[in-house]
Scaffold this motif. Structure first.
Motif, PDB file in Angstrom:
ATOM      1  N   ALA A  28       2.559 -10.869   5.969  1.00  0.00           N
ATOM      2  CA  ALA A  28       3.366 -11.728   5.098  1.00  0.00           C
ATOM      3  C   ALA A  28       2.961 -11.549   3.640  1.00  0.00           C
ATOM      4  O   ALA A  28       3.819 -11.445   2.745  1.00  0.00           O
ATOM      5  N   VAL A  29       1.665 -11.489   3.389  1.00  0.00           N
ATOM      6  CA  VAL A  29       1.177 -11.325   2.017  1.00  0.00           C
ATOM      7  C   VAL A  29       1.701 -10.024   1.421  1.00  0.00           C
ATOM      8  O   VAL A  29       2.213  -9.989   0.292  1.00  0.00           O
ATOM      9  N   ILE A  77       0.813  -0.908   7.915  1.00  0.00           N
ATOM     10  CA  ILE A  77       0.270   0.240   7.178  1.00  0.00           C
ATOM     11  C   ILE A  77       1.396   1.001   6.487  1.00  0.00           C
ATOM     12  O   ILE A  77       1.312   1.365   5.311  1.00  0.00           O
ATOM     13  N   GLN A  78       2.504   1.200   7.226  1.00  0.00           N
ATOM     14  CA  GLN A  78       3.632   1.928   6.661  1.00  0.00           C
ATOM     15  C   GLN A  78       4.276   1.138   5.514  1.00  0.00           C
ATOM     16  O   GLN A  78       4.697   1.718   4.513  1.00  0.00           O
ATOM     17  N   THR A  79       4.320  -0.179   5.675  1.00  0.00           N
ATOM     18  CA  THR A  79       4.912  -1.031   4.641  1.00  0.00           C
ATOM     19  C   THR A  79       4.152  -0.893   3.332  1.00  0.00           C
ATOM     20  O   THR A  79       4.741  -0.810   2.249  1.00  0.00           O
ATOM     21  N   VAL A  80       2.831  -0.877   3.445  1.00  0.00           N
ATOM     22  CA  VAL A  80       2.016  -0.745   2.237  1.00  0.00           C
ATOM     23  C   VAL A  80       2.312   0.574   1.548  1.00  0.00           C
ATOM     24  O   VAL A  80       2.516   0.632   0.332  1.00  0.00           O
ATOM     25  N   GLU A  81       2.375   1.656   2.349  1.00  0.00           N
ATOM     26  CA  GLU A  81       2.624   2.956   1.749  1.00  0.00           C
ATOM     27  C   GLU A  81       3.994   2.983   1.075  1.00  0.00           C
ATOM     28  O   GLU A  81       4.149   3.438  -0.046  1.00  0.00           O
ATOM     29  N   ASN A  82       4.986   2.432   1.804  1.00  0.00           N
ATOM     30  CA  ASN A  82       6.340   2.365   1.266  1.00  0.00           C
ATOM     31  C   ASN A  82       6.372   1.540  -0.016  1.00  0.00           C
ATOM     32  O   ASN A  82       6.974   1.939  -1.015  1.00  0.00           O
TER      33      ASN A  82
END
Lengths: 511, 324
Positions: free
Chosen positions: B21-22, B274-279
């Motif tokens: 969420a963060v 993990i993918q969200t952060v990269e994106n």
């Protein structure tokens, strides 16, 4: 006395390990609806006998007859299938699974014969029935991690019942139970007897054995030295059979009187939710007992005093010096030693040798010169000296691993390790838990020797007898408070127990 | 229990969801293109191969084991697909590759069971190098390409959902059923909690251990298939160091490295996180040199939470003697 049908007959059972005979022609008979007590010191052959019955070891000679037919289990599962369930001292439950999953983990019922899907509804229903039989009112899906030790024991029993066991072996089932839970266990055991199930009960607590068992068999050094109905047995008789000699007294006489010089002064130690305003003085040459029910805060107090757990308020003086803070390092530097109630988990490195264990807290004292290397020669001499002083029964201290020692000898290793530091104040938390009568006597003798040499001992125990036998004073704890201090000339076990149970004393000043 | 305690307890138990969420909120504030359905579909598609492999890894971690060879298995499988199965129809080639992954996992499982004294870390570290070596030798360290039918699969959608996500969903669902609803699944948890007790309870521990490595190998192969369909070509670094995001995804999702705790629901959260952060880093035009820093910070956070969680939970649940 019930006279049920004979269900198990053991004749001439013998067993050797590595050429050493550990069982010599044991004969036992077990009847339906009857409890057979098996007592003996550690190493007397109780566990070996149980392990053979439970299918863990094969017998060497002798016959086992179950329902008049030869019985030779090939393994634990085989024994279980024959109707014999074994409840080990260390419970065999998986904390991360639910009650129902634990009960059925080795053989889940399936929803469809062809598909490996668990029939959740069926195991839920069946578990509910089983839990009702042992009076455990939890939903079957409760995780085992949320259960108390006593409740877990009941789950083990339910598991035994799930396999339609007709004989249940209990190995020291009460060691980690509270008195209430123990009573509950006895109640369930009586109920199982009523259903015609036969029980074998192993325990060091002879009072319990005399209470719950119909027949009692005594083992010593692998021999059956006596057996008979409960009515013929007394604690004294059992002990003299177990030890092989008459013991005039369970406790050695105290050789010296308590001194008056304070060794440990505790003032107003508090930790919210744990202990409240604990104050007392322990003198040199004194054994001060700590009594109380399970959960009264005795072990918690010990851990706080040795700096293992935090405290909010209060001061501690050792030998007149106020400790700047409570941490194991500071406590050890000021001459305190702490013997934990969890010998295996916290007191010893099970995979290390006697010498390595004994040397552990003192290594820094044996560092020499600039390099700080350990003076191995001096260390070895001193370790040997203390190991002999407490009479650890082993030939080679440097190579014998602690895990291979009996409970009593392990406890002596813990004591030896502290002796090496020559402490002034000993905190002993349940020092005789799980060790046999003979070894207990030796621990008492060591305690007497310690105080005779001028040390002070805080002696925490759940066994009233040994507190009364060994202590100069006994303080009673209740809900984290000291509610009463009894003096030796006025010891009375009933009175002490009463003060331990009374809650109206909590919050009052100590008289 | 006081209110503050309860909140802390909840936070620890749901650390992955909170972290998720963060991350969402932070990137949504930083970029207005981030919080769109298209972007989210994109994230899940890109995450799917790591997620599939992490699901396999979850099985192994639950038994307190580890499989470092997943990236290498993935590379070998894709190399074989490109070099040997190039002419086979997809419906034949894919099951064969899956079987190959299963067989490579079986090799790991065989040694883990036979060499009980040796930690799976060492065994799978060895197979990592051996398999990567084999793949490099097969490909001559050159880029390999897959045929057109597989490439077009990468662009295929069904009901508007990309093929990779269907694959991901299928693997997840099967894994969830196996872990929650089959005897084998529950026995995995038992073995992870206490192998000695599991053996005493009559569970065939070696069989369970062998099976989880087979499943992990199978998932590595499926992950390789999903990945190659998306990128169409595999260079000599294909699958290189893939074990890190894969293990991180599982641990981030709450599966313990010490065995017995966790599950695949958390794992997919971990992989998508993990993918969200990269994106999100791409969307906010962050310096590319920051990517590894951020990813490693997340992995560190995951392992830290895992190691502290049980300790803190124990301390918080500690029995109270007095009612204050």
């Amino acid at each position: 006395m019930r006279h049920g049908r004979e269900i198990l007959r053991v004749e001439g059972l013998s067993k050797s390990f590595f050429g050493v005979r550990v069982l010599h022609g044991i004969d036992l008979v077990l009847r339906e609806g009857e409890t057979l007590g098996l007592v003996g010191e550690n190493g007397s052959g109780k566990s070996t006998t149980m392990n053979i019955l439970g299918g863990i070891h094969p017998p060497e000679a002798g016959s086992l007859m179950l329902d008049g037919k030869p019985y030779r289990p090939a393994g634990p599962r085989d024994a279980l299938r024959a109707g014999l369930a074994f409840i080990h001292q260390e419970l065999n439950l998986f904390e991360n699974l639910s009650i129902e999953e634990n009960i059925f983990v080795s053989d889940f019922p399936r929803r469809f014969a062809k598909l490996p899907l668990i029939d959740r509804r069926r195991i839920g229903e069946r578990t509910r029935e089983l839990l009702a039989m042992v009076d455990l009112p939890h939903p079957p899906s409760t995780p085992v991690s949320r259960l108390s030790q006593g409740e877990r024991q009941l789950v083990e029993i339910a598991k035994a019942l799930s396999s339609d066991a007709r004989i249940i072996l209990f190995d020291e089932p009460t060691t980690s139970l509270t008195r209430r839970e123990t009573e509950k266990l006895f109640e369930i055991m009586a109920r199982l007897e009523g259903q015609g199930i036969a029980l074998i009960y192993i325990s060091h607590i002879l009072g319990d054995v005399l209470r719950v068992c119909d027949q009692i068999a005594v083992l010593r050094d692998g021999h059956l030295v006596g057996s008979g109905p409960r009515a013929e047995m007394t604690v004294e008789r059992l002990i003299s059979m177990m030890v092989g000699r008459r013991i005039d007294s369970l406790f050695p006489p105290r050789t010296t009187a308590a001194g008056s010089e304070p060794a440990l002064e505790v003032e107003g130690v508090s930790q919210p939710g744990v202990v409240h305003e604990v104050s007392f003085t322990l003198h040199r040459g004194e054994v001060l007992g700590v009594a109380g029910l399970m959960g009264a805060g005795r072990s918690e107090l010990a851990r706080i005093l040795f700096g293992l757990d935090p405290h909010e308020r209060g001061t501690v003086r050792v030998g007149g010096v106020t400790l700047e803070e409570l941490s194991p390092e500071v406590c050890m530097r000021h001459g305190m030693a702490f013997l934990t109630e969890d010998r295996r988990g916290e007191g010893l490195l099970m995979e290390a040798s006697i010498a390595d264990n004994a040397a552990l807290p003192s290594l820094r004292d044996y560092a020499t010169g600039r390099t700080g290397w350990i003076d191995a020669g001096r260390l070895r001499t001193d370790v040997t000296e203390v190991a002999e002083r407490v009479r650890i029964n082993a030939t080679d201290y440097a190579s014998m691993l602690v895990k291979n020692l009996s409970g009593g000898n392990q406890q002596k290793v813990v004591i030896a390790k502290w002796l090496l530091r020559r402490p002034e104040v000993f905190i002993l938390d349940e020092p005789t838990r799980g060790i046999d009568v003979g070894a207990k006597y030796e621990v008492y003798k060591i305690v007497d020797q310690l105080v005779a040499d001028g040390a002070a001992v805080l002696f925490i125990s759940s066994e009233m007898e040994e507190l009364i036998g060994m202590c100069d004073r006994i303080m009673v704890m209740n809900r984290g408070e000291i509610t009463k201090i009894h003096h030796r000339d006025a010891f009375d076990s009933e009175h002490i127990l009463e003060t331990a149970m009374r809650t109206d004393l909590v919050g009052q000043a100590v008289p | 229990m006081t209110g503050g305690r309860r909140v802390a307890l909840m936070a620890l138990k749901n650390a992955p969801a909170i972290a998720f969420a963060v991350v969402l909120v932070v990137f949504a504030l930083l970029s207005d293109r981030f919080l769109t359905v298209a972007n989210f579909t994109n994230i899940v598609t890109q995450a799917s191969h790591v997620a599939i492999m992490a699901i396999g890894m979850t099985f192994v971690l639950l038994t307190a084991g580890i499989d470092l060879s997943v990236g290498a298995v993935m590379y070998v499988c894709v190399a074989v697909l490109a070099l040997l199965f190039g002419d086979l129809p997809v419906l034949v080639a894919f099951p064969l590759v899956a079987l190959l992954g299963l067989a490579l996992g079986a090799v790991n499982g065989f040694f883990v069971v036979q060499l009980r004294g040796l930690h799976p870390f060492i065994i799978t570290l060895a197979t990592l190098f051996i398999l990567r070596g084999i793949a490099l030798w097969m490909t001559d360290t050159r880029m390999v390409f897959v045929a057109e039918p597989i490439m077009s699969l990468g662009r295929t959608s069904y009901l508007g959902v990309p093929w990779a996500i269907w694959m991901f969903a299928g693997v997840f669902l099967s894994a969830w059923i196996v872990l929650r609803q089959t005897p084998f699944g529950r026995q995995i948890y038992a073995v992870g909690q206490d192998p000695a007790a599991a053996a005493k309870a009559g569970i065939d521990v070696p069989r369970v251990l062998f099976a989880v490595y087979c499943i992990c190998g199978l998932c590595a192969a499926l992950g390789g298939l999903v990945s190659i369909a998306q990128v169409a070509a595999a260079s000599s670094t294909f699958g290189f160091q893939k074990e890190f995001p894969v293990i991180a995804a599982a641990v981030l999702g709450g599966t313990s490295l010490f065995g017995g705790r966790g599950g695949v629901v958390g794992t997919i959260f971990g992989a998508i996180l993990i993918q969200t952060v990269e994106n999100g880093l791409v969307m906010t035009n962050a310096n590319p040199y920051l990517y590894p820093l951020v990813t490693s910070a997340i992995i560190f956070f995951a392992v830290l939470v895992d190691s502290q969680r049980s300790r803190i939970l124990d301390a918080m649940n500690r029995r109270k003697i007095r009612v204050e």
